[in-house]
Scaffold this active site. Structure first.
Site, PDB file in Angstrom:
ATOM      1  N   HIS A 293     -10.330  -5.274  -3.288  1.00 35.53           N
ATOM      2  CA  HIS A 293      -8.980  -5.557  -2.796  1.00 35.53           C
ATOM      3  C   HIS A 293      -9.059  -5.902  -1.330  1.00 35.53           C
ATOM      4  O   HIS A 293      -9.917  -5.388  -0.601  1.00 35.53           O
ATOM      5  CB  HIS A 293      -8.057  -4.348  -3.001  1.00 35.53           C
ATOM      6  CG  HIS A 293      -8.619  -3.065  -2.510  1.00 35.53           C
ATOM      7  ND1 HIS A 293      -9.567  -2.338  -3.222  1.00 35.53           N
ATOM      8  CD2 HIS A 293      -8.409  -2.377  -1.365  1.00 35.53           C
ATOM      9  CE1 HIS A 293      -9.888  -1.257  -2.536  1.00 35.53           C
ATOM     10  NE2 HIS A 293      -9.203  -1.263  -1.398  1.00 35.53           N
TER      11      HIS A 293
ATOM     12  N   ASP B 225       0.852  -1.195   0.000  1.00 36.45           N
ATOM     13  CA  ASP B 225       0.000   0.000   0.000  1.00 36.45           C
ATOM     14  C   ASP B 225       0.889   1.248   0.000  1.00 36.45           C
ATOM     15  O   ASP B 225       1.901   1.309   0.704  1.00 36.45           O
ATOM     16  CB  ASP B 225      -0.913   0.000   1.237  1.00 36.45           C
ATOM     17  CG  ASP B 225      -2.064   0.958   1.074  1.00 36.45           C
ATOM     18  OD1 ASP B 225      -3.214   0.504   0.941  1.00 36.45           O
ATOM     19  OD2 ASP B 225      -1.828   2.196   1.072  1.00 36.45           O
ATOM     20  N   ILE B 226       0.503   2.242  -0.774  1.00 34.03           N
ATOM     21  CA  ILE B 226       1.309   3.467  -0.909  1.00 34.03           C
ATOM     22  C   ILE B 226       1.272   4.311   0.374  1.00 34.03           C
ATOM     23  O   ILE B 226       2.173   5.128   0.597  1.00 34.03           O
ATOM     24  CB  ILE B 226       0.819   4.286  -2.132  1.00 34.03           C
ATOM     25  CG1 ILE B 226       1.915   5.205  -2.641  1.00 34.03           C
ATOM     26  CG2 ILE B 226      -0.462   5.040  -1.811  1.00 34.03           C
ATOM     27  CD1 ILE B 226       1.617   5.817  -3.995  1.00 34.03           C
TER      28      ILE B 226
ATOM     29  N   GLY C 257     -15.820   2.867   3.805  1.00 32.18           N
ATOM     30  CA  GLY C 257     -14.525   3.542   3.672  1.00 32.18           C
ATOM     31  C   GLY C 257     -13.766   3.198   2.408  1.00 32.18           C
ATOM     32  O   GLY C 257     -12.563   3.466   2.305  1.00 32.18           O
ATOM     33  N   GLN C 258     -14.450   2.626   1.415  1.00 30.54           N
ATOM     34  CA  GLN C 258     -13.767   2.254   0.173  1.00 30.54           C
ATOM     35  C   GLN C 258     -13.463   3.497  -0.658  1.00 30.54           C
ATOM     36  O   GLN C 258     -14.312   4.389  -0.792  1.00 30.54           O
ATOM     37  CB  GLN C 258     -14.660   1.292  -0.637  1.00 30.54           C
ATOM     38  CG  GLN C 258     -13.986   0.744  -1.889  1.00 30.54           C
ATOM     39  CD  GLN C 258     -14.806  -0.354  -2.552  1.00 30.54           C
ATOM     40  OE1 GLN C 258     -15.904  -0.701  -2.103  1.00 30.54           O
ATOM     41  NE2 GLN C 258     -14.277  -0.903  -3.640  1.00 30.54           N
TER      42      GLN C 258
ATOM     43  N   ASN D 289     -12.753  -2.962   2.701  1.00 35.19           N
ATOM     44  CA  ASN D 289     -13.652  -1.816   2.808  1.00 35.19           C
ATOM     45  C   ASN D 289     -14.642  -1.873   1.646  1.00 35.19           C
ATOM     46  O   ASN D 289     -14.241  -2.081   0.495  1.00 35.19           O
ATOM     47  CB  ASN D 289     -12.851  -0.515   2.756  1.00 35.19           C
ATOM     48  CG  ASN D 289     -11.907  -0.378   3.936  1.00 35.19           C
ATOM     49  OD1 ASN D 289     -12.214  -0.822   5.036  1.00 35.19           O
ATOM     50  ND2 ASN D 289     -10.748   0.217   3.705  1.00 35.19           N
TER      51      ASN D 289
ATOM     52  N   HIS E 184      -7.025  -5.619   2.097  1.00 37.11           N
ATOM     53  CA  HIS E 184      -5.893  -5.065   2.848  1.00 37.11           C
ATOM     54  C   HIS E 184      -5.360  -6.149   3.782  1.00 37.11           C
ATOM     55  O   HIS E 184      -6.145  -6.865   4.416  1.00 37.11           O
ATOM     56  CB  HIS E 184      -6.350  -3.909   3.744  1.00 37.11           C
ATOM     57  CG  HIS E 184      -6.809  -2.694   3.027  1.00 37.11           C
ATOM     58  ND1 HIS E 184      -6.017  -1.585   2.864  1.00 37.11           N
ATOM     59  CD2 HIS E 184      -7.992  -2.388   2.452  1.00 37.11           C
ATOM     60  CE1 HIS E 184      -6.692  -0.645   2.222  1.00 37.11           C
ATOM     61  NE2 HIS E 184      -7.899  -1.106   1.967  1.00 37.11           N
TER      62      HIS E 184
END
Ligand code: AMP
Length: 112
Positions: free
Chosen positions: A98, A29-30, A91-92, A85, A100
């Site tokens: 995907h 994740d960035i 909270g998407q 999410n 997390h």
């Protein structure tokens, strides 16, 4: 459908890849929320977890299996958290499903 994650899968946008097979990719994740924070993303575009159908069940199993296998490989043997999410209230922000995977810090519940 061209999503941010489709562009990452197609190598049009760079990412730190961890894993790839014919069905999924995994990359860091960035904006990591834990010392280990990566995403497992199907190559097939599905908007949200709420859009999956019965025919997606094997793919969902593959996502979960890949998540736990990579979590252990990345040093999260003591525990980790997986999150999907879903839609706005969930909270998407990227509308390409995907999972997390977060680890190497103590998680709390409820997440807030
Ligand atoms: P969500 O908010 O559940 O849809 O998760 C989207 C996640 O994608 C967030 O945790 C972002 O930090 C992450 N993200 C956004 N852009 C990138 C990128 N270019 N490379 C890696 N992760 C990204």
């Amino acid at each position: 459908m061209d999503t941010l994650f489709t562009k990452i899968i197609n190598r049009e946008i760079p990412a730190k890849f961890i894993y790839e097979d014919d069905q999924v990719v995994a990359f860091h994740d960035i904006a990591p929320q834990a010392p280990v924070h990566f995403l497992v993303v199907p190559k097939q575009h599905i908007r949200t977890l709420a859009d999956v159908t019965e025919q997606d069940i094997p793919l969902l199993g593959h996502i979960v299996f890949t998540a736990q296998r990579l979590a252990k490989e990345l040093g999260c043997e003591e525990g980790f958290r997986v999150v999907m999410n879903t839609n706005e209230d969930g909270g998407q922000t990227v509308y390409h499903i995907h999972m997390h995977v977060l680890g190497q810090r103590q998680m709390h519940w409820p997440p807030g």
